[in-house]
Motif scaffolding. Structure first.
Motif, mmCIF file in Angstrom:
data_model
loop_
_atom_site.group_PDB
_atom_site.id
_atom_site.type_symbol
_atom_site.label_atom_id
_atom_site.label_comp_id
_atom_site.label_asym_id
_atom_site.label_seq_id
_atom_site.Cartn_x
_atom_site.Cartn_y
_atom_site.Cartn_z
ATOM 1 N N PHE A 110 0.948 -1.311 0.014
ATOM 2 C CA PHE A 110 -0.018 0.036 -0.136
ATOM 3 C C PHE A 110 0.795 1.127 -0.149
ATOM 4 C CE2 PHE A 110 -2.652 3.240 2.612
ATOM 5 C CZ PHE A 110 -3.488 3.302 1.567
ATOM 6 N N LYS A 111 1.787 1.150 0.932
ATOM 7 C CA LYS A 111 2.970 2.646 0.776
ATOM 8 C C LYS A 111 3.675 2.904 -0.542
ATOM 9 C CE LYS A 111 3.848 2.565 5.844
ATOM 10 N NZ LYS A 111 4.668 2.582 6.761
ATOM 11 N N ARG A 112 3.794 1.762 -0.974
ATOM 12 C CA ARG A 112 4.546 1.581 -2.328
ATOM 13 C C ARG A 112 3.626 2.236 -3.483
ATOM 14 N NH1 ARG A 112 6.975 -3.783 -1.758
ATOM 15 N NH2 ARG A 112 5.281 -4.285 -3.419
ATOM 16 N N GLN A 113 2.576 1.791 -3.504
ATOM 17 C CA GLN A 113 1.292 2.377 -4.324
ATOM 18 C C GLN A 113 0.955 3.690 -4.301
ATOM 19 O OE1 GLN A 113 -2.119 -0.455 -4.614
ATOM 20 N NE2 GLN A 113 -0.878 -1.843 -5.265
ATOM 21 N N LEU A 114 1.184 4.095 -2.867
ATOM 22 C CA LEU A 114 0.751 5.461 -2.585
ATOM 23 C C LEU A 114 1.787 6.473 -3.124
ATOM 24 C CD1 LEU A 114 -1.020 5.562 0.776
ATOM 25 C CD2 LEU A 114 -2.049 5.862 -1.558
ATOM 26 N N ALA A 115 3.154 6.033 -2.850
ATOM 27 C CA ALA A 115 4.250 6.720 -3.495
ATOM 28 C C ALA A 115 4.241 7.025 -4.929
ATOM 29 C CB ALA A 115 5.380 5.792 -2.748
ATOM 30 N N TYR A 116 3.790 5.821 -5.591
ATOM 31 C CA TYR A 116 3.815 5.870 -7.180
ATOM 32 C C TYR A 116 2.669 6.828 -7.393
ATOM 33 C CZ TYR A 116 3.045 4.454 -11.752
ATOM 34 O OH TYR A 116 2.922 4.732 -13.272
ATOM 35 N N LEU A 117 1.603 6.899 -6.904
ATOM 36 C CA LEU A 117 0.451 7.705 -7.127
ATOM 37 C C LEU A 117 0.811 9.065 -7.037
ATOM 38 C CD1 LEU A 117 -2.412 5.590 -5.909
ATOM 39 C CD2 LEU A 117 -1.855 6.020 -8.293
ATOM 40 N N ASN A 164 -2.029 13.852 -9.658
ATOM 41 C CA ASN A 164 -2.401 14.754 -8.948
ATOM 42 C C ASN A 164 -3.664 14.025 -8.141
ATOM 43 O OD1 ASN A 164 -2.953 17.298 -7.811
ATOM 44 N ND2 ASN A 164 -4.127 17.850 -9.464
ATOM 45 N N ILE A 165 -3.435 13.939 -6.680
ATOM 46 C CA ILE A 165 -4.305 13.452 -5.615
ATOM 47 C C ILE A 165 -5.002 14.579 -5.023
ATOM 48 C CG2 ILE A 165 -4.555 11.881 -3.770
ATOM 49 C CD1 ILE A 165 -1.689 10.856 -4.456
ATOM 50 N N LEU A 166 -6.429 14.240 -5.145
ATOM 51 C CA LEU A 166 -7.579 15.059 -4.637
ATOM 52 C C LEU A 166 -8.320 14.615 -3.730
ATOM 53 C CD1 LEU A 166 -8.766 16.907 -7.913
ATOM 54 C CD2 LEU A 166 -7.194 17.914 -6.301
ATOM 55 N N LEU A 174 -11.753 13.577 -2.426
ATOM 56 C CA LEU A 174 -13.128 13.212 -2.969
ATOM 57 C C LEU A 174 -13.890 14.495 -3.126
ATOM 58 C CD1 LEU A 174 -14.336 11.160 -4.527
ATOM 59 C CD2 LEU A 174 -15.668 10.283 -2.398
ATOM 60 N N ASP A 175 -14.219 15.110 -1.998
ATOM 61 C CA ASP A 175 -15.092 16.231 -2.072
ATOM 62 C C ASP A 175 -14.479 17.378 -3.121
ATOM 63 O OD1 ASP A 175 -13.200 16.927 -0.385
ATOM 64 O OD2 ASP A 175 -14.384 18.266 0.704
ATOM 65 N N GLN A 176 -13.364 17.606 -3.093
ATOM 66 C CA GLN A 176 -12.680 18.646 -4.095
ATOM 67 C C GLN A 176 -12.777 17.776 -5.784
ATOM 68 O OE1 GLN A 176 -8.828 19.580 -3.204
ATOM 69 N NE2 GLN A 176 -8.552 20.986 -4.635
ATOM 70 N N ALA A 177 -12.654 16.631 -5.713
ATOM 71 C CA ALA A 177 -12.393 16.043 -7.333
ATOM 72 C C ALA A 177 -13.963 16.030 -7.708
ATOM 73 C CB ALA A 177 -12.148 14.735 -6.965
ATOM 74 N N ILE A 178 -14.973 15.900 -6.745
ATOM 75 C CA ILE A 178 -16.436 15.883 -7.286
ATOM 76 C C ILE A 178 -16.858 17.380 -7.562
ATOM 77 C CG2 ILE A 178 -18.715 15.608 -6.538
ATOM 78 C CD1 ILE A 178 -17.823 13.422 -4.956
ATOM 79 N N SER A 179 -16.215 18.198 -7.018
ATOM 80 C CA SER A 179 -16.607 19.798 -7.296
ATOM 81 C C SER A 179 -16.285 20.267 -8.563
ATOM 82 C CB SER A 179 -16.461 20.648 -6.336
ATOM 83 O OG SER A 179 -15.071 20.633 -5.936
ATOM 84 N N HIS A 180 -15.277 19.625 -9.116
ATOM 85 C CA HIS A 180 -14.769 20.048 -10.475
ATOM 86 C C HIS A 180 -15.517 19.883 -11.518
ATOM 87 C CE1 HIS A 180 -10.793 21.927 -9.416
ATOM 88 N NE2 HIS A 180 -10.707 20.787 -8.573
#
Length: 79
Positions: A57-64, A69-71, A73-79
Motif C-alpha cells: 500500500f505504501k509503495r502504491q501511494l508513493a507511485y500515485l 495529482n491526488i485530490l 473526494l469532495d474537491q474532485a467531485i466539485s470540479h
C-alpha cells in the motif's frame, strides 16, 4: 499470472501511455482494505486477496503521489 501481466505492463512502460491517455480524466481509486496480518487467499479475512499489505500500500501511494495529482473526494467531485 496477473503479476506477470503487470510486470510486462510496467517493463514495456505501458503505464505511461495509460497516464497520457487519461491525463484529463478523473480516476477514483478504491481500496478494499490494508492489513498487517499475514493472510492467504482462502481466509475469510482476505477473501479473494482484496486486502493489501501495508508495505505494498505504501509503495502504491508513493507511485500515485509521484505521477498523479491526488485530490480529496469532495474537491474532485466539485470540479
Amino acid at each position: 499470472m496477473k503479476s506477470l501481466i503487470w510486470y510486462f505492463f510496467y517493463i514495456l512502460r505501458l503505464h505511461r501511455v495509460f497516464r497520457w491517455l487519461n491525463r484529463h480524466r478523473l480516476i477514483i481509486l478504491l481500496y478494499h482494505g490494508v492489513t498487517d496480518q499475514q493472510t492467504n487467499q482462502l481466509s475469510l479475512w482476505n477473501y479473494r486477496s482484496k486486502h493489501l499489505s501495508r508495505a505494498i500500500f505504501k509503495r502504491q501511494l508513493a507511485y500515485l503521489k509521484k505521477y498523479y495529482n491526488i485530490l480529496p473526494l469532495d474537491q474532485a467531485i466539485s470540479h
